[in-house]
Design a protein around this motif. Structure first.
Motif, mmCIF file in Angstrom:
data_model
loop_
_atom_site.group_PDB
_atom_site.id
_atom_site.type_symbol
_atom_site.label_atom_id
_atom_site.label_comp_id
_atom_site.label_asym_id
_atom_site.label_seq_id
_atom_site.Cartn_x
_atom_site.Cartn_y
_atom_site.Cartn_z
ATOM 1 N N ILE A 51 52.866 55.590 50.255
ATOM 2 C CA ILE A 51 51.902 56.026 49.245
ATOM 3 C C ILE A 51 52.216 57.449 48.782
ATOM 4 N N LEU A 52 52.595 57.563 47.531
ATOM 5 C CA LEU A 52 52.799 58.874 46.911
ATOM 6 C C LEU A 52 51.471 59.439 46.437
ATOM 7 N N LYS A 53 50.616 58.551 45.925
ATOM 8 C CA LYS A 53 49.321 58.979 45.376
ATOM 9 C C LYS A 53 48.355 57.818 45.500
ATOM 10 N N GLY A 54 47.122 58.133 45.934
ATOM 11 C CA GLY A 54 46.086 57.113 45.946
ATOM 12 C C GLY A 54 45.544 56.804 47.326
ATOM 13 N N CYS A 55 44.622 55.862 47.348
ATOM 14 C CA CYS A 55 43.954 55.432 48.576
ATOM 15 C C CYS A 55 43.893 53.908 48.587
ATOM 16 N N ILE A 56 44.205 53.339 49.737
ATOM 17 C CA ILE A 56 44.298 51.882 49.888
ATOM 18 C C ILE A 56 43.490 51.466 51.112
ATOM 19 N N GLN A 88 57.508 36.859 57.939
ATOM 20 C CA GLN A 88 57.433 36.107 56.679
ATOM 21 C C GLN A 88 56.494 34.905 56.818
ATOM 22 N N THR A 89 55.307 35.208 57.357
ATOM 23 C CA THR A 89 54.243 34.225 57.538
ATOM 24 C C THR A 89 53.037 34.631 56.693
ATOM 25 N N PRO A 90 52.143 33.682 56.403
ATOM 26 C CA PRO A 90 50.966 34.024 55.582
ATOM 27 C C PRO A 90 50.102 35.100 56.246
ATOM 28 N N SER A 91 49.617 35.989 55.428
ATOM 29 C CA SER A 91 48.790 37.093 55.893
ATOM 30 C C SER A 91 47.370 36.632 56.180
ATOM 31 N N LEU A 92 46.725 37.339 57.089
ATOM 32 C CA LEU A 92 45.310 37.110 57.391
ATOM 33 C C LEU A 92 44.444 38.207 56.781
ATOM 34 N N MET A 93 45.054 39.074 55.968
ATOM 35 C CA MET A 93 44.310 40.222 55.457
ATOM 36 C C MET A 93 44.508 40.420 53.962
ATOM 37 N N TYR A 94 43.712 41.361 53.474
ATOM 38 C CA TYR A 94 43.778 41.809 52.085
ATOM 39 C C TYR A 94 44.181 43.278 52.097
ATOM 40 N N ILE A 95 45.004 43.663 51.134
ATOM 41 C CA ILE A 95 45.338 45.073 50.932
ATOM 42 C C ILE A 95 45.002 45.384 49.480
ATOM 43 N N GLU A 96 44.043 46.309 49.302
ATOM 44 C CA GLU A 96 43.487 46.591 47.982
ATOM 45 C C GLU A 96 43.513 48.088 47.690
ATOM 46 N N THR A 97 43.854 48.439 46.469
ATOM 47 C CA THR A 97 43.817 49.847 46.064
ATOM 48 C C THR A 97 42.376 50.256 45.782
ATOM 49 N N LEU A 98 41.980 51.418 46.295
ATOM 50 C CA LEU A 98 40.653 51.964 46.025
ATOM 51 C C LEU A 98 40.717 53.035 44.931
ATOM 52 N N PRO A 160 39.353 63.660 57.646
ATOM 53 C CA PRO A 160 38.359 64.446 56.897
ATOM 54 C C PRO A 160 38.346 64.198 55.391
ATOM 55 N N ALA A 161 39.455 63.766 54.808
ATOM 56 C CA ALA A 161 39.499 63.560 53.356
ATOM 57 C C ALA A 161 38.988 62.177 52.939
ATOM 58 N N ILE A 162 38.971 61.230 53.861
ATOM 59 C CA ILE A 162 38.616 59.851 53.505
ATOM 60 C C ILE A 162 37.166 59.715 53.014
ATOM 61 N N PRO A 163 36.169 60.316 53.678
ATOM 62 C CA PRO A 163 34.781 60.093 53.225
ATOM 63 C C PRO A 163 34.514 60.494 51.773
ATOM 64 N N GLN A 164 35.270 61.440 51.236
ATOM 65 C CA GLN A 164 35.083 61.820 49.841
ATOM 66 C C GLN A 164 35.760 60.838 48.881
ATOM 67 N N ARG A 165 36.563 59.941 49.422
ATOM 68 C CA ARG A 165 37.357 59.064 48.575
ATOM 69 C C ARG A 165 36.948 57.603 48.619
ATOM 70 N N VAL A 166 36.166 57.213 49.620
ATOM 71 C CA VAL A 166 35.807 55.801 49.755
ATOM 72 C C VAL A 166 34.296 55.645 49.877
ATOM 73 N N ALA A 167 33.817 54.481 49.522
ATOM 74 C CA ALA A 167 32.385 54.182 49.609
ATOM 75 C C ALA A 167 31.948 54.145 51.073
ATOM 76 N N GLN A 168 30.715 54.572 51.308
ATOM 77 C CA GLN A 168 30.179 54.610 52.675
ATOM 78 C C GLN A 168 30.163 53.232 53.332
ATOM 79 N N HIS A 169 29.944 52.170 52.554
ATOM 80 C CA HIS A 169 29.914 50.838 53.183
ATOM 81 C C HIS A 169 31.296 50.431 53.702
ATOM 82 N N TYR A 170 32.365 50.973 53.126
ATOM 83 C CA TYR A 170 33.701 50.717 53.674
ATOM 84 C C TYR A 170 33.878 51.445 55.007
ATOM 85 N N ILE A 171 33.362 52.657 55.088
ATOM 86 C CA ILE A 171 33.438 53.411 56.343
ATOM 87 C C ILE A 171 32.620 52.693 57.412
#
Length: 192
Positions: A51-56, A88-98, A160-171
Motif C-alpha cells: 500500500i502506497l496510499k490508502g486504507c484497506i 491458489q484456493t478459494p478465499s474465505l475473506m473479503y479485502i475492501e478499500t476504505l 493510533p492513526a486507524i481510528p481517524q480513518r475507519v468507522a467505529q463499527h469496523y473497530i
C-alpha cells in the motif's frame, strides 16, 4: 513510485540496485477507488499488494451474517489472503478499500520469478510472514487475557492513526465487540 517499497525491502536485507530494479519491474501500479473489493469470498487471491496510499480492511462474514474484521492495512503495509495466494484456493475473506488506494501488486507468477532470480527476497517475505504471525499470536493472547478496556487501549496504542480513518463499527468488529459495547467502553474511558 518505488521509493517506499524499496525502503521497505532494504529494511529487511541489503539488495543491489539491479535487484531492486528487477523487483520494481515485476510490480503493477494500480489505483483503486474507495469501497472497492480487491478480493471476495470464493475468489482465488492473485495478489500481494503493497500500500502506497490508502486504507484497506480484510474481513470475513460469519454464519450469522456478521462482518468480522480481521485486519486493517495502511501505507507501508502489505495486504493479501496468504492462504489463497500461496495455495491458489478459494478465499474465505473479503479485502475492501476504505479509502482511495494506490497499490503495487505482485502476482503469484511474478513473485515466483522474483524469488528464483533474486533469492534474497525470500528473506524479505519470510520476515513479513514472521511479523504477521507474531502479531496474530499477540492479538490472540490479548483477546483471551485482557479486558475490553485493555483491548481498546492496546488497539489505540498500536494503531493510533486507524481510528481517524475507519468507522467505529469496523473497530468494534476487529475487537470482537458490538458497536454499542464499544461505545460503552469509550464512554467509560472518557469518564476516567
Amino acid at each position: 513510485m518505488f521509493e517506499k517499497i524499496n525502503e521497505y525491502a532494504l529494511r529487511c536485507m541489503r539488495f543491489e540496485s539491479q535487484d531492486l530494479s528487477y523487483f520494481n519491474s515485476l510490480l503493477q501500479f494500480k489505483t483503486i477507488p474507495k469501497k472497492s473489493f480487491l478480493l471476495q469470498e470464493g475468489e482465488v487471491c492473485q495478489f500481494e499488494a503493497y500500500i502506497l496510499k490508502g486504507c484497506i480492511r480484510t474481513y470475513h462474514i460469519d454464519s450469522s451474517g456478521a462482518e468480522v474484521t480481521l485486519q486493517f492495512a495502511v501505507e507501508d503495509w502489505w495486504v493479501s489472503d496468504i492462504t489463497s495466494f500461496q495455495n491458489q484456493t478459494p478465499s474465505l475473506m473479503y479485502i475492501e478499500t476504505l479509502e482511495d488506494c494506490e497499490l503495487l501488486i505482485l502476482t503469484p507468477e511474478n513473485k515466483e520469478n522474483l524469488l528464483a532470480r533474486v533469492p534474497g527476497f525470500e528473506r524479505m517475505f519470510r520476515l513479513m510472514v514472521q511479523r504477521n504471525l507474531a502479531q496474530l499470536q499477540e492479538r490472540l493472547f490479548r483477546t483471551i487475557t485482557t479486558s475490553a478496556v485493555e483491548k481498546y487501549l492496546d488497539f489505540l496504542n498500536r494503531y493510533p492513526a486507524i481510528p481517524q480513518r475507519v468507522a467505529q463499527h469496523y473497530i468494534a468488529s476487529y475487537l470482537g465487540f458490538s458497536p454499542e459495547f464499544l461505545s460503552k467502553v469509550r464512554k467509560k474511558l472518557s469518564a476516567r
